[in-house]
Motif scaffolding. Structure first.
Motif, short mmCIF file in Angstrom:
data_model
loop_
_atom_site.label_atom_id
_atom_site.label_comp_id
_atom_site.label_asym_id
_atom_site.label_seq_id
_atom_site.Cartn_x
_atom_site.Cartn_y
_atom_site.Cartn_z
N GLY A 125 1.30 -1.24 0.00
CA GLY A 125 -0.08 0.26 0.02
C GLY A 125 0.85 1.78 -0.20
N ALA A 126 2.32 1.41 -0.22
CA ALA A 126 2.67 2.40 -0.10
C ALA A 126 2.88 3.29 -1.32
N VAL A 127 2.85 2.46 -2.31
CA VAL A 127 2.32 2.48 -3.56
C VAL A 127 0.74 2.97 -3.95
N SER A 128 0.49 3.27 -5.45
CA SER A 128 -1.05 2.90 -5.97
C SER A 128 -0.31 3.17 -7.72
N VAL A 129 -0.25 0.86 -8.18
CA VAL A 129 -0.69 0.77 -8.77
C VAL A 129 -2.16 -0.38 -9.33
N GLU A 130 -2.32 0.76 -11.05
CA GLU A 130 -3.34 0.08 -11.41
C GLU A 130 -3.73 -1.01 -12.12
N LYS A 131 -4.37 -1.58 -11.57
CA LYS A 131 -4.41 -3.33 -12.09
C LYS A 131 -4.52 -3.28 -13.56
N LEU A 132 -3.64 -4.53 -14.35
CA LEU A 132 -3.17 -4.76 -15.68
C LEU A 132 -4.37 -6.25 -15.91
N ASN A 133 -4.81 -4.84 -17.56
CA ASN A 133 -5.44 -6.46 -17.87
C ASN A 133 -5.26 -6.30 -19.09
N SER A 134 -5.57 -6.85 -20.36
CA SER A 134 -4.80 -7.67 -21.70
C SER A 134 -5.23 -6.48 -22.59
N LYS A 135 -6.23 -5.71 -22.35
CA LYS A 135 -6.29 -4.15 -23.88
C LYS A 135 -5.16 -2.77 -23.44
N LEU A 136 -4.84 -3.21 -22.11
CA LEU A 136 -4.20 -2.25 -21.11
C LEU A 136 -2.39 -2.98 -22.30
N ILE A 137 -1.89 -3.90 -22.16
CA ILE A 137 -1.11 -4.65 -21.87
C ILE A 137 -0.95 -4.40 -24.00
N ARG A 138 -1.81 -4.66 -24.47
CA ARG A 138 -2.07 -4.82 -25.56
C ARG A 138 -1.17 -3.48 -26.11
N VAL A 139 -2.21 -2.32 -25.64
CA VAL A 139 -2.07 -1.26 -26.32
C VAL A 139 -0.46 -0.66 -25.64
N TRP A 140 -0.27 -1.16 -24.89
CA TRP A 140 1.48 -0.80 -24.03
C TRP A 140 2.71 -1.69 -24.89
N ILE A 141 2.20 -2.31 -25.76
CA ILE A 141 3.66 -3.67 -26.17
C ILE A 141 4.18 -2.78 -27.12
N PRO A 142 3.99 -1.99 -28.48
CA PRO A 142 4.69 -1.05 -28.98
C PRO A 142 5.80 -0.21 -28.57
N SER A 144 -9.90 3.16 -13.33
CA SER A 144 -9.52 4.11 -13.25
C SER A 144 -9.72 5.75 -14.02
N GLY A 145 -9.25 5.67 -15.73
CA GLY A 145 -9.48 6.29 -16.31
C GLY A 145 -8.29 6.93 -16.83
N SER A 146 -7.25 6.58 -15.59
CA SER A 146 -5.50 7.29 -15.73
C SER A 146 -4.42 6.37 -15.37
N LEU A 147 -3.70 6.15 -15.57
CA LEU A 147 -2.35 5.94 -15.65
C LEU A 147 -0.96 6.95 -15.09
N ASN A 148 -0.33 6.04 -13.78
CA ASN A 148 0.06 6.81 -12.67
C ASN A 148 1.55 6.85 -13.68
N GLU A 149 2.64 6.91 -12.94
CA GLU A 149 4.12 6.86 -13.47
C GLU A 149 4.21 5.41 -12.13
N VAL A 150 3.97 5.29 -11.63
CA VAL A 150 4.32 3.63 -11.08
C VAL A 150 3.78 3.01 -11.52
N SER A 151 2.90 2.90 -12.51
CA SER A 151 1.88 1.84 -12.91
C SER A 151 3.12 1.60 -14.64
N MET A 152 2.90 2.87 -15.40
CA MET A 152 3.93 2.87 -16.27
C MET A 152 5.64 2.23 -15.50
#
Length: 284
Positions: free
Chosen positions: A39-56, A163-171
């Protein structure tokens, strides 16, 4: 982090940059996971759609890290720092053609100075290495591509999260997690695993201390960058980023006893000046 990576690649003569990247990214991934669970940082839960978008983005990220490792192995730190200025030029050109973002005359003047310093630095570099310079050019192209691609996919990536957002920790988590299978594929493809298993340097405890410390520092850069940006702003962040090239360049020259001519020394100083001038031009 740069100094420690230089120690690993040149000091220990470690010839497995992809494996080093894998180890450092694995450390970063595990630390972020532990911080997220606690709980020290907030991390967005990953999903297949997000991973597909992020692969490039991640493919370019891996290429950027690997090319950076190999350029650092063959080129002294001061020249790596100066040549990295070329990334600003490529990014500005990309912004012009992709995002129609125009720069003022001062910015283009500063970038012209960067080109002059890079060319004169290469010509006067007593330890010139064609392989290292090639890797650094590739690194500049990939770093600029990473920045531009990240900007293009960010909105789509945010839509792919709950959540509709993506913080740097999640990146950081995304980049490090997705880079691991790519790194494993490249390690197997180029046969690095045999080298890592058999090379004597991997049997030294101090080698692993340095490699682990470098990985942790890489992760620390992400978190301190977030804090710094929150406390100040992008302009101050960029200006300090250009100023910190000066001590790292000097430290690299002194600690690694780089053979240096007077003309090359002035080329490096000129390049550092051009970097500061670039940021000040962007500020205006």
């Amino acid at each position: 982090m740069i100094l420690l990576n230089k120690v690993i690649l040149s000091g220990y003569n470690f010839n497995a940059g992809i494996s080093l990247m894998f180890y450092q990214n694995l450390i970063s991934f595990l630390v972020v996971i532990i911080l997220g669970i606690s709980g020290a940082v907030s991390v967005e839960k990953l999903n297949s759609k997000l991973i597909r978008v992020w692969i490039p983005v991640n493919v370019i990220f891996v290429g950027m890290l690997v090319s950076g490792m190999y350029s650092l192995k063959y080129i002294n730190i001061a020249m790596v720092t100066i040549l990295k200025n070329m990334t600003n030029i490529l990014t500005a050109i990309g912004e012009l053609y992709i995002f129609r973002k125009h720069q003022n005359q001062k910015v283009w003047t500063a970038m012209f100075f960067m080109i002059i310093s890079a060319i004169s630095g290469g010509i006067t570099d007593l330890s010139f290495n064609a392989v290292g310079y090639t890797w650094q050019i590739v690194n500049c192209v990939l770093t600029a591509s990473y920045s531009l691609t990240l900007r293009r996919v960010m909105d789509e990536a945010k839509k792919a999260t709950r959540s509709g957002s993506l913080n740097e920790v999640s990146m950081v988590l995304l980049n490090n997690l997705l880079s691991l299978p790519f790194a494993i594929f490249l390690i197997l493809l180029f046969g690095e695993w045999e080298y890592v298993i058999n090379v004597e340097v991997t049997k030294l405890p101090m080698f692993w201390v340095v490699a682990t410390a470098s990985g942790l520092l890489g992760l620390a850069i992400s978190f301190t960058s977030m804090w710094f940006l929150h406390q100040t702003g992008p302009t101050t962040y960029s200006l300090v980023g250009s100023l910190n090239k000066i001590p790292i360049s000097i430290a690299g020259l002194v600690l690694f006893k780089v053979p240096l001519s007077l003309s090359n020394f002035f080329s490096i100083l000129f390049g550092l000046f051009a970097g500061v001038l670039f940021v000040r031009a962007k500020m205006s």
